[in-house]
Write an enzyme that holds these catalytic residues in place. Structure first.
Site, PDB file in Angstrom:
ATOM      1  N   LEU A  92      56.816  22.157 -17.418  1.00 58.88           N
ATOM      2  CA  LEU A  92      56.174  21.605 -18.615  1.00 58.88           C
ATOM      3  C   LEU A  92      57.128  20.796 -19.493  1.00 58.88           C
ATOM      4  O   LEU A  92      56.686  20.118 -20.421  1.00 58.88           O
ATOM      5  CB  LEU A  92      55.553  22.739 -19.438  1.00 58.88           C
ATOM      6  CG  LEU A  92      54.278  23.333 -18.841  1.00 58.88           C
ATOM      7  CD1 LEU A  92      53.921  24.658 -19.514  1.00 58.88           C
ATOM      8  CD2 LEU A  92      53.112  22.348 -18.969  1.00 58.88           C
ATOM      9  N   TYR A 133      68.204  41.930 -12.185  1.00 58.13           N
ATOM     10  CA  TYR A 133      68.675  40.567 -12.442  1.00 58.13           C
ATOM     11  C   TYR A 133      70.154  40.470 -12.047  1.00 58.13           C
ATOM     12  O   TYR A 133      71.002  41.172 -12.590  1.00 58.13           O
ATOM     13  CB  TYR A 133      68.514  40.194 -13.909  1.00 58.13           C
ATOM     14  CG  TYR A 133      67.079  40.027 -14.370  1.00 58.13           C
ATOM     15  CD1 TYR A 133      66.011  40.099 -13.484  1.00 58.13           C
ATOM     16  CD2 TYR A 133      66.784  39.791 -15.718  1.00 58.13           C
ATOM     17  CE1 TYR A 133      64.705  39.954 -13.917  1.00 58.13           C
ATOM     18  CE2 TYR A 133      65.482  39.637 -16.159  1.00 58.13           C
ATOM     19  CZ  TYR A 133      64.443  39.716 -15.250  1.00 58.13           C
ATOM     20  OH  TYR A 133      63.151  39.570 -15.693  1.00 58.13           O
ATOM     21  N   GLY A 159      58.557  18.294 -18.412  1.00 57.60           N
ATOM     22  CA  GLY A 159      58.380  16.927 -17.917  1.00 57.60           C
ATOM     23  C   GLY A 159      59.489  16.452 -17.011  1.00 57.60           C
ATOM     24  O   GLY A 159      59.448  15.315 -16.518  1.00 57.60           O
ATOM     25  N   PRO A 198      57.373  30.685 -20.062  1.00 59.33           N
ATOM     26  CA  PRO A 198      56.428  30.001 -20.953  1.00 59.33           C
ATOM     27  C   PRO A 198      56.435  28.485 -20.794  1.00 59.33           C
ATOM     28  O   PRO A 198      55.513  27.815 -21.271  1.00 59.33           O
ATOM     29  CB  PRO A 198      56.916  30.405 -22.350  1.00 59.33           C
ATOM     30  CG  PRO A 198      58.385  30.658 -22.169  1.00 59.33           C
ATOM     31  CD  PRO A 198      58.495  31.282 -20.807  1.00 59.33           C
ATOM     32  N   LEU A 199      57.432  27.945 -20.118  1.00 57.34           N
ATOM     33  CA  LEU A 199      57.501  26.505 -19.878  1.00 57.34           C
ATOM     34  C   LEU A 199      57.074  26.149 -18.456  1.00 57.34           C
ATOM     35  O   LEU A 199      57.455  25.116 -17.920  1.00 57.34           O
ATOM     36  CB  LEU A 199      58.917  25.992 -20.146  1.00 57.34           C
ATOM     37  CG  LEU A 199      59.412  26.175 -21.585  1.00 57.34           C
ATOM     38  CD1 LEU A 199      60.866  25.751 -21.707  1.00 57.34           C
ATOM     39  CD2 LEU A 199      58.540  25.383 -22.559  1.00 57.34           C
TER      40      LEU A 199
END
Length: 327
Positions: free
Chosen positions: A214, A53, A216, A208-209
């Site tokens: 997710l 990373y 929006g 996870p999103l």
């Protein structure tokens, strides 16, 4: 924040983890300090990083912050090794490389040990028992407290975990596995998740999103300050901007409206409370975004909402996952 056991171990971690993928590249020291402090003050403990990373800058930055900002004992630090910047060999699971990478990670982090050390991905060019021996040596030497794997498919995870349980000698049980999991990516439910549940391995979902979709934010356009508008992260977001994903995002928005919460909270609560999940890893750009994610602590989705989201996002899993006689 509620604490959960990592797999079938005695290690307890916060049920939301803090991801540091962009630290040292898109996230500077000031923003990283705000993120870590916000996370810690909310009761968060699990911080996830990797040696690649930011080309090591993520670990280096985290090390500086735990030295002067957050007590080391309050954090559960998880890092990974095995990914290499070589176009001809993307992963190196050899014992020599992994142990050298761990020593380099410890130096950047400024600590004598990491709480969880994971092999970043499966290396088909190295015997699996050699890769796993590196985990055994890391734990037996005290450089890592627990071990796991990342991005292993179902048979790879089952083989690795079974080897560690069945092979003679002192072996280190796999405590964790990290893979992408969200309402937009449920592929691990086919084989990885059943294997992890059966073998007592805690799942740490990444993205996870749905890579931010997710929330929006991409329903009508691509915000200029979003990852989707970033030159190096746009290809990462693009696969989840199709019509199929759009229907799922609409359903999340409908559920959020009905519960008077945000789509982010709905999507994160769904994955956090799935069977086998220990802690989703959330990568926020700033403390404001992280605070919004951490507010999910107070939310539990009603069963009927979970069922509706399950239905609208259900992946197609047929033979051999279902009883063949019903097909």
């Amino acid at each position: 924040m509620e604490q959960r056991h990592l797999g079938r171990t005695g290690l307890r971690v916060s049920r939301i983890g803090l991801g540091t993928l962009t630290w040292g590249r898109d996230t500077d020291e000031h923003d990283a300090a705000d993120l870590l402090k916000t996370f810690w003050e909310a009761g968060g403990s699990l911080v996830d990083t990797a040696d690649v990373y930011g080309d090591g800058e993520s670990e280096y930055l985290l090390g500086r912050l735990i030295e002067g900002l957050i007590p080391r004992r309050d954090l559960v630090i998880s890092t990974k090794a095995g990914s290499v910047p070589d176009p001809d060999r993307r992963f190196d699971g050899s014992r020599g490389h992994l142990l050298s990478a761990l020593d380099a990670s410890l130096a950047r982090l400024g600590t004598d040990y990491v709480d969880v050390w994971q092999v970043h991905s499966y290396d088909p060019d190295t015997p699996l028992e050699e890769t796993l021996q590196a985990l055994d040596l890391a734990v037996s030497s005290g450089r890592a407290r627990y071990a796991g794997v990342s991005n292993f498919c179902g048979w790879q995870l089952a083989k690795a975990a079974t080897w560690q349980l069945a092979a003679p000698g002192t072996r280190t049980r796999l405590a964790a596995t990290q893979l992408e999991y969200s309402l937009l990516q449920r592929g691990i439910e086919r084989e990885v998740l059943p294997a992890a549940l059966d073998l007592g391995i805690g799942l740490l979902p990444s993205s996870p999103l749905g890579r931010g979709v997710l929330t929006g934010k991409y329903r009508t356009a691509t915000p200029a300050d979003s990852r989707g508008a970033s030159e190096h992260l746009a290809p990462f977001v693009a696969p989840y901007l199709d019509d199929t994903a759009g229907h799922i995002v609409d359903a999340v928005q409908t559920a959020a409206d009905g519960l008077a919460v945000t789509p982010l909270q709905v999507a994160l609560a769904w994955v956090r409370d799935r069977p086998g999940v220990t802690a989703p890893i959330v990568g926020a750009r700033n403390a404001q975004q992280l605070t919004a994610a951490l507010s999910v602590e107070a939310l539990s989705l009603p069963d009927e909402i979970c069922r509706a989201l399950d239905d609208v996002s259900a992946p197609v899993h047929r033979y051999p996952d279902h009883d063949w006689s019903t097909l």
